[in-house]
Design a protein around this motif. Structure first.
Motif, PDB file in Angstrom:
ATOM      1  N   SER A 258       3.287   6.512  -5.014  1.00  0.00           N
ATOM      2  CA  SER A 258       3.233   6.742  -6.460  1.00  0.00           C
ATOM      3  C   SER A 258       2.208   7.801  -6.833  1.00  0.00           C
ATOM      4  O   SER A 258       2.414   8.579  -7.758  1.00  0.00           O
ATOM      5  CB  SER A 258       2.895   5.445  -7.195  1.00  0.00           C
ATOM      6  N   TYR A 259       1.102   7.821  -6.117  1.00  0.00           N
ATOM      7  CA  TYR A 259       0.025   8.767  -6.427  1.00  0.00           C
ATOM      8  C   TYR A 259      -0.015   9.961  -5.472  1.00  0.00           C
ATOM      9  O   TYR A 259      -0.867  10.833  -5.617  1.00  0.00           O
ATOM     10  CB  TYR A 259      -1.331   8.061  -6.391  1.00  0.00           C
ATOM     11  N   ASN A 260       0.867   9.955  -4.476  1.00  0.00           N
ATOM     12  CA  ASN A 260       0.889  11.024  -3.471  1.00  0.00           C
ATOM     13  C   ASN A 260      -0.477  11.156  -2.778  1.00  0.00           C
ATOM     14  O   ASN A 260      -1.062  12.244  -2.713  1.00  0.00           O
ATOM     15  CB  ASN A 260       1.330  12.347  -4.090  1.00  0.00           C
ATOM     16  N   ILE A 261      -0.972  10.004  -2.288  1.00  0.00           N
ATOM     17  CA  ILE A 261      -2.247   9.995  -1.568  1.00  0.00           C
ATOM     18  C   ILE A 261      -2.044   9.372  -0.189  1.00  0.00           C
ATOM     19  O   ILE A 261      -1.036   8.723   0.066  1.00  0.00           O
ATOM     20  CB  ILE A 261      -3.356   9.241  -2.351  1.00  0.00           C
ATOM     21  N   SER A 262      -3.000   9.565   0.681  1.00  0.00           N
ATOM     22  CA  SER A 262      -2.920   9.098   2.065  1.00  0.00           C
ATOM     23  C   SER A 262      -2.899   7.572   2.161  1.00  0.00           C
ATOM     24  O   SER A 262      -3.775   6.897   1.620  1.00  0.00           O
ATOM     25  CB  SER A 262      -4.122   9.635   2.849  1.00  0.00           C
ATOM     26  N   LYS A 263      -1.903   7.058   2.860  1.00  0.00           N
ATOM     27  CA  LYS A 263      -1.791   5.606   3.060  1.00  0.00           C
ATOM     28  C   LYS A 263      -2.958   5.083   3.893  1.00  0.00           C
ATOM     29  O   LYS A 263      -3.511   4.022   3.607  1.00  0.00           O
ATOM     30  CB  LYS A 263      -0.462   5.277   3.741  1.00  0.00           C
ATOM     31  N   SER A 264      -3.353   5.829   4.925  1.00  0.00           N
ATOM     32  CA  SER A 264      -4.446   5.347   5.779  1.00  0.00           C
ATOM     33  C   SER A 264      -5.771   5.298   5.006  1.00  0.00           C
ATOM     34  O   SER A 264      -6.565   4.379   5.175  1.00  0.00           O
ATOM     35  CB  SER A 264      -4.570   6.196   7.040  1.00  0.00           C
ATOM     36  N   HIS A 265      -6.011   6.294   4.161  1.00  0.00           N
ATOM     37  CA  HIS A 265      -7.223   6.298   3.350  1.00  0.00           C
ATOM     38  C   HIS A 265      -7.174   5.139   2.350  1.00  0.00           C
ATOM     39  O   HIS A 265      -8.160   4.426   2.144  1.00  0.00           O
ATOM     40  CB  HIS A 265      -7.359   7.637   2.635  1.00  0.00           C
ATOM     41  N   LEU A 266      -6.018   4.929   1.756  1.00  0.00           N
ATOM     42  CA  LEU A 266      -5.854   3.861   0.774  1.00  0.00           C
ATOM     43  C   LEU A 266      -6.019   2.480   1.410  1.00  0.00           C
ATOM     44  O   LEU A 266      -6.538   1.563   0.770  1.00  0.00           O
ATOM     45  CB  LEU A 266      -4.484   3.986   0.103  1.00  0.00           C
ATOM     46  N   THR A 267      -5.624   2.335   2.653  1.00  0.00           N
ATOM     47  CA  THR A 267      -5.756   1.051   3.354  1.00  0.00           C
ATOM     48  C   THR A 267      -7.219   0.617   3.409  1.00  0.00           C
ATOM     49  O   THR A 267      -7.541  -0.558   3.176  1.00  0.00           O
ATOM     50  CB  THR A 267      -5.166   1.149   4.778  1.00  0.00           C
ATOM     51  N   LYS A 268      -8.128   1.546   3.673  1.00  0.00           N
ATOM     52  CA  LYS A 268      -9.560   1.232   3.715  1.00  0.00           C
ATOM     53  C   LYS A 268     -10.055   0.792   2.335  1.00  0.00           C
ATOM     54  O   LYS A 268     -10.854  -0.136   2.219  1.00  0.00           O
ATOM     55  CB  LYS A 268     -10.351   2.455   4.167  1.00  0.00           C
ATOM     56  N   ILE A 269      -9.566   1.459   1.322  1.00  0.00           N
ATOM     57  CA  ILE A 269      -9.982   1.149  -0.045  1.00  0.00           C
ATOM     58  C   ILE A 269      -9.490  -0.239  -0.446  1.00  0.00           C
ATOM     59  O   ILE A 269     -10.253  -1.050  -0.986  1.00  0.00           O
ATOM     60  CB  ILE A 269      -9.454   2.235  -1.014  1.00  0.00           C
ATOM     61  N   ILE A 270      -8.224  -0.515  -0.170  1.00  0.00           N
ATOM     62  CA  ILE A 270      -7.641  -1.813  -0.504  1.00  0.00           C
ATOM     63  C   ILE A 270      -8.388  -2.929   0.232  1.00  0.00           C
ATOM     64  O   ILE A 270      -8.665  -3.991  -0.330  1.00  0.00           O
ATOM     65  CB  ILE A 270      -6.131  -1.842  -0.189  1.00  0.00           C
ATOM     66  N   HIS A 271      -8.740  -2.668   1.480  1.00  0.00           N
ATOM     67  CA  HIS A 271      -9.497  -3.657   2.253  1.00  0.00           C
ATOM     68  C   HIS A 271     -10.818  -3.984   1.559  1.00  0.00           C
ATOM     69  O   HIS A 271     -11.177  -5.162   1.399  1.00  0.00           O
ATOM     70  CB  HIS A 271      -9.733  -3.145   3.676  1.00  0.00           C
ATOM     71  N   GLN A 272     -11.548  -2.957   1.134  1.00  0.00           N
ATOM     72  CA  GLN A 272     -12.825  -3.202   0.464  1.00  0.00           C
ATOM     73  C   GLN A 272     -12.613  -3.916  -0.871  1.00  0.00           C
ATOM     74  O   GLN A 272     -13.369  -4.827  -1.217  1.00  0.00           O
ATOM     75  CB  GLN A 272     -13.616  -1.915   0.241  1.00  0.00           C
ATOM     76  N   LEU A 273     -11.597  -3.517  -1.632  1.00  0.00           N
ATOM     77  CA  LEU A 273     -11.327  -4.190  -2.897  1.00  0.00           C
ATOM     78  C   LEU A 273     -11.013  -5.671  -2.664  1.00  0.00           C
ATOM     79  O   LEU A 273     -11.377  -6.522  -3.475  1.00  0.00           O
ATOM     80  CB  LEU A 273     -10.182  -3.504  -3.644  1.00  0.00           C
TER      81      LEU A 273
ATOM     82  N   ILE B 150       0.827  -1.210   0.000  1.00  0.00           N
ATOM     83  CA  ILE B 150       0.000   0.000   0.000  1.00  0.00           C
ATOM     84  C   ILE B 150       0.861   1.259   0.000  1.00  0.00           C
ATOM     85  O   ILE B 150       0.533   2.237  -0.666  1.00  0.00           O
ATOM     86  CB  ILE B 150      -0.981  -0.029   1.192  1.00  0.00           C
ATOM     87  N   SER B 151       1.974   1.232   0.713  1.00  0.00           N
ATOM     88  CA  SER B 151       2.853   2.406   0.763  1.00  0.00           C
ATOM     89  C   SER B 151       3.358   2.780  -0.622  1.00  0.00           C
ATOM     90  O   SER B 151       3.432   3.965  -0.962  1.00  0.00           O
ATOM     91  CB  SER B 151       4.041   2.155   1.685  1.00  0.00           C
ATOM     92  N   ASP B 152       3.725   1.777  -1.422  1.00  0.00           N
ATOM     93  CA  ASP B 152       4.208   2.055  -2.775  1.00  0.00           C
ATOM     94  C   ASP B 152       3.123   2.724  -3.624  1.00  0.00           C
ATOM     95  O   ASP B 152       3.395   3.671  -4.361  1.00  0.00           O
ATOM     96  CB  ASP B 152       4.672   0.768  -3.468  1.00  0.00           C
TER      97      ASP B 152
END
Length: 174
Positions: free
Chosen positions: A35-50, A29-31
């Protein structure tokens, strides 16, 4: 219609995973966030749902990470967006589709898999919030436009939007 950042980031994450030089290799998730310069914590929720929806496989542990669970050609953009976008109510006279609703427009929405419908005309206009709701023709136009929007998205898969992998790899520093 404007999609949420949540949906945007979900699509970007899938693009990232699909264009990696070794698609089956694990990413983290960090990578993706870097790469997109977005929040890791926000992305973690998205990845979980995906992951819950079956788009991403995750491997736990020291050498863990994530990767696509499906081939890009099997990830339909319209289906994905209908699953993760929280609100398709373009106007206040739209509502969440009810499973036992038998009106013709609501059946059309259900058949297309849309998570919305038009609120019944017979309801009190005050409960909808718009005084012209019982006679309004605009909501039917918005409903048709939303259907067209979804229909276009359903014609494309993740594979269709990553056919320029080399350019995307360069931009993502992969």
């Amino acid at each position: 219609m404007r999609l949420t950042n949540y949906t945007d980031y979900a699509l970007r994450s899938l693009i990232y995973l699909a264009v990696k030089p070794a698609p089956q290799a694990l990413a983290n998730i960090s990578d993706i966030a870097d790469s997109y310069n977005i929040s890791k914590s926000h992305l973690t929720k998205i990845i979980h749902q995906l992951g819950q929806l079956g788009y991403i496989d995750s491997v736990r542990g020291k050498n863990g990470g994530i990767r696509l669970a499906r081939a890009p050609k099997d990830i339909n953009l319209g289906v994905l967006i209908k699953q993760i976008e929280p609100d398709f109510a373009l106007v206040e006279c739209f509502a969440t589709t009810l499973p036992n609703d038998n009106s013709s427009q609501n059946n059309e929405a259900t058949q297309k898999g849309l998570p919305i419908t038009l609120i019944e005309e017979s309801k009190n206009a005050a409960s909808v919030g718009c005084v012209i709701s019982p006679a309004c023709q605009l909501k039917a136009v918005f409903f048709e436009a939303l259907n067209a929007f979804i229909n276009v998205l359903e014609r494309y898969t993740l594979a269709d939007i990553i056919n320029n992998k080399d350019e995307l790899n360069t931009l993502l520093s992969l």
